[in-house]
Write an enzyme that holds these catalytic residues in place. Sequence first.
Site, PDB file in Angstrom:
ATOM      1  N   CYS A  69       0.748  -1.327  -0.135  1.00  0.00           N
ATOM      2  CA  CYS A  69       0.100   0.146   0.028  1.00  0.00           C
ATOM      3  C   CYS A  69       0.866   1.393  -0.008  1.00  0.00           C
ATOM      4  O   CYS A  69       1.967   1.254   0.743  1.00  0.00           O
ATOM      5  CB  CYS A  69      -0.834  -0.110   1.252  1.00  0.00           C
ATOM      6  SG  CYS A  69      -1.938   1.342   1.362  1.00  0.00           S
ATOM      7  N   CYS A  73       0.482   4.780   6.814  1.00  0.00           N
ATOM      8  CA  CYS A  73       0.117   4.690   8.293  1.00  0.00           C
ATOM      9  C   CYS A  73       0.839   4.095   9.245  1.00  0.00           C
ATOM     10  O   CYS A  73       1.329   2.877   8.804  1.00  0.00           O
ATOM     11  CB  CYS A  73      -1.389   4.202   8.024  1.00  0.00           C
ATOM     12  SG  CYS A  73      -2.508   4.633   6.625  1.00  0.00           S
ATOM     13  N   CYS A  76       0.545   0.325  10.281  1.00  0.00           N
ATOM     14  CA  CYS A  76       0.206  -0.490   9.656  1.00  0.00           C
ATOM     15  C   CYS A  76       1.259  -1.558   8.851  1.00  0.00           C
ATOM     16  O   CYS A  76       2.156  -1.208   8.155  1.00  0.00           O
ATOM     17  CB  CYS A  76      -0.545  -0.031   8.309  1.00  0.00           C
ATOM     18  SG  CYS A  76      -1.732  -1.138   7.295  1.00  0.00           S
ATOM     19  N   CYS A 113     -16.695  -8.992   5.816  1.00  0.00           N
ATOM     20  CA  CYS A 113     -15.862  -7.943   5.548  1.00  0.00           C
ATOM     21  C   CYS A 113     -14.606  -7.841   4.748  1.00  0.00           C
ATOM     22  O   CYS A 113     -13.695  -8.669   5.236  1.00  0.00           O
ATOM     23  CB  CYS A 113     -15.261  -7.189   6.893  1.00  0.00           C
ATOM     24  SG  CYS A 113     -16.791  -6.951   7.889  1.00  0.00           S
ATOM     25  N   CYS A 144     -19.513  -6.002   3.671  1.00  0.00           N
ATOM     26  CA  CYS A 144     -18.830  -4.816   4.410  1.00  0.00           C
ATOM     27  C   CYS A 144     -17.459  -5.015   3.365  1.00  0.00           C
ATOM     28  O   CYS A 144     -17.025  -5.597   3.023  1.00  0.00           O
ATOM     29  CB  CYS A 144     -18.378  -4.622   5.665  1.00  0.00           C
ATOM     30  SG  CYS A 144     -17.468  -3.435   6.251  1.00  0.00           S
ATOM     31  N   CYS A 204     -19.458   2.484   8.981  1.00  0.00           N
ATOM     32  CA  CYS A 204     -18.634   1.688   9.960  1.00  0.00           C
ATOM     33  C   CYS A 204     -17.302   2.644   9.967  1.00  0.00           C
ATOM     34  O   CYS A 204     -16.444   2.581   9.175  1.00  0.00           O
ATOM     35  CB  CYS A 204     -18.052   0.275   9.626  1.00  0.00           C
ATOM     36  SG  CYS A 204     -16.918  -0.500  10.553  1.00  0.00           S
ATOM     37  N   ARG A 276     -17.737  -1.948  18.336  1.00  0.00           N
ATOM     38  CA  ARG A 276     -17.024  -3.281  17.816  1.00  0.00           C
ATOM     39  C   ARG A 276     -15.673  -3.063  18.726  1.00  0.00           C
ATOM     40  O   ARG A 276     -14.892  -2.300  18.487  1.00  0.00           O
ATOM     41  CB  ARG A 276     -16.866  -3.152  16.285  1.00  0.00           C
ATOM     42  CG  ARG A 276     -16.142  -4.316  16.001  1.00  0.00           C
ATOM     43  CD  ARG A 276     -16.300  -4.625  14.534  1.00  0.00           C
ATOM     44  NE  ARG A 276     -17.272  -4.370  13.903  1.00  0.00           N
ATOM     45  CZ  ARG A 276     -18.302  -5.085  13.518  1.00  0.00           C
ATOM     46  NH1 ARG A 276     -18.036  -6.406  13.656  1.00  0.00           N
ATOM     47  NH2 ARG A 276     -19.255  -5.004  12.846  1.00  0.00           N
TER      48      ARG A 276
END
Length: 329
Positions: A69, A73, A76, A113, A144, A204, A276
């Site tokens: 990616c 972040c 991550c 998801c 999701c 979400c 959650r």
Amino acid sequence: MNHTATESARGEPGQPGALRFDWRREEIAALFELPFNDLLFRAQQVHREHFDPNEVQVSTLLSIKTGGCPEDCGYCPQSVHHETAVEPEKLMDVEAVVEAARAARRAGASRFCMGAAWRNPRGKAFDRVVEMVERVREEGLETCMTLGMLDDAQAARLAEAGLDYYNHNLDTSPEFYGEIITTRTYQDRLDTLSRVRDAGINVCCGGIVGMGEGRADRVSLLEQLASQQPHPDSVPVNMLVRVEGTPLDTAETLDPFEFVRTLAVARILMPASHVRLSAGREQMSDELQALCFMAGANSIFYGEKLLTTDNPDADHDRRLFERLGLRPV
Ligand code: SAM
Ligand code: DTB
Ligand code: SF4
């Protein structure tokens, strides 16, 4: 998705349990400061006004496109900016995703998801994820997706395909955000969230705690989440999973009671939302998870893996549910 059930749980303005979108920072900070027992009592009262306290919604995650990616972040393992053990993989085939969805349904998940390590979806890959939504729905599961930023046309197309939820997190407070991510702005995230909402897809949206932020940042993140109108339908609160090779690998451990407090305050501010208990359960004791449920958490990710890191196995979770008299839904 049963919109009517969600809406009827929302309360009418002026009635007890009416939803508020104007929580002030000082009020939120005061909730955090309550004695632990008082905070949990309040959270439980609010929880019981809107939900069966013994039900927990379960979703299973699948990483449909792993690693590589371009975003940075700091938490991550899938970012190209960090040297981690994650090996980049291409977008999965539709059939393999459908097979994984069937297995999740057999294991008892109600929602599937799908997550992709993208800044945003593009071209043919987007066509393929749209097909995944259509096919997974046909298996009788709620769907999701979390694919990064969306434009208006993409949000509309996902809605048309029948996508039930889109996950896109604010991650932390606007004040702390720049310490964690530099390749997209807070406003970019808010923009994607409003596109998703406008397209009629359930939102979400939550964040991560334990990244070295202060309590004021947790207050500020929750203020942001609770000022969204409507509140996000689902609010994932992730405890940072420290992954070797990421800049946050050495972040200091957050006091677990502060994590429970964060869940309890989220429950009080967003009474009709599913809160959650998300990443980080593998590192938690059963007793700590029980406290999280007492604080008003009423959904989890279920199945051996989150996206790239471990989650408790399904048997362990089934035993935990039995021991606590919780019903997975
Ligand atoms: N790439 C897309 C995006 O960021 O919007 C979707 C996938 S991304 C992995 C989904 C969310 O997982 C992130 O927003 C973050 O909140 C959470 N996450 C990622 N790594 C994590 C970690 N190490 N610990 C806890 N949560 C994490
Ligand atoms: C969310 O808030 N947490 C999930 C889901 N949304 C996509 C992801 C957690 C990822 C944890 C790190 C990993 O497994 O790679
Ligand atoms: Fe990419 Fe999402 Fe990971 Fe950020 S959280 S690096 S956008 S996969």
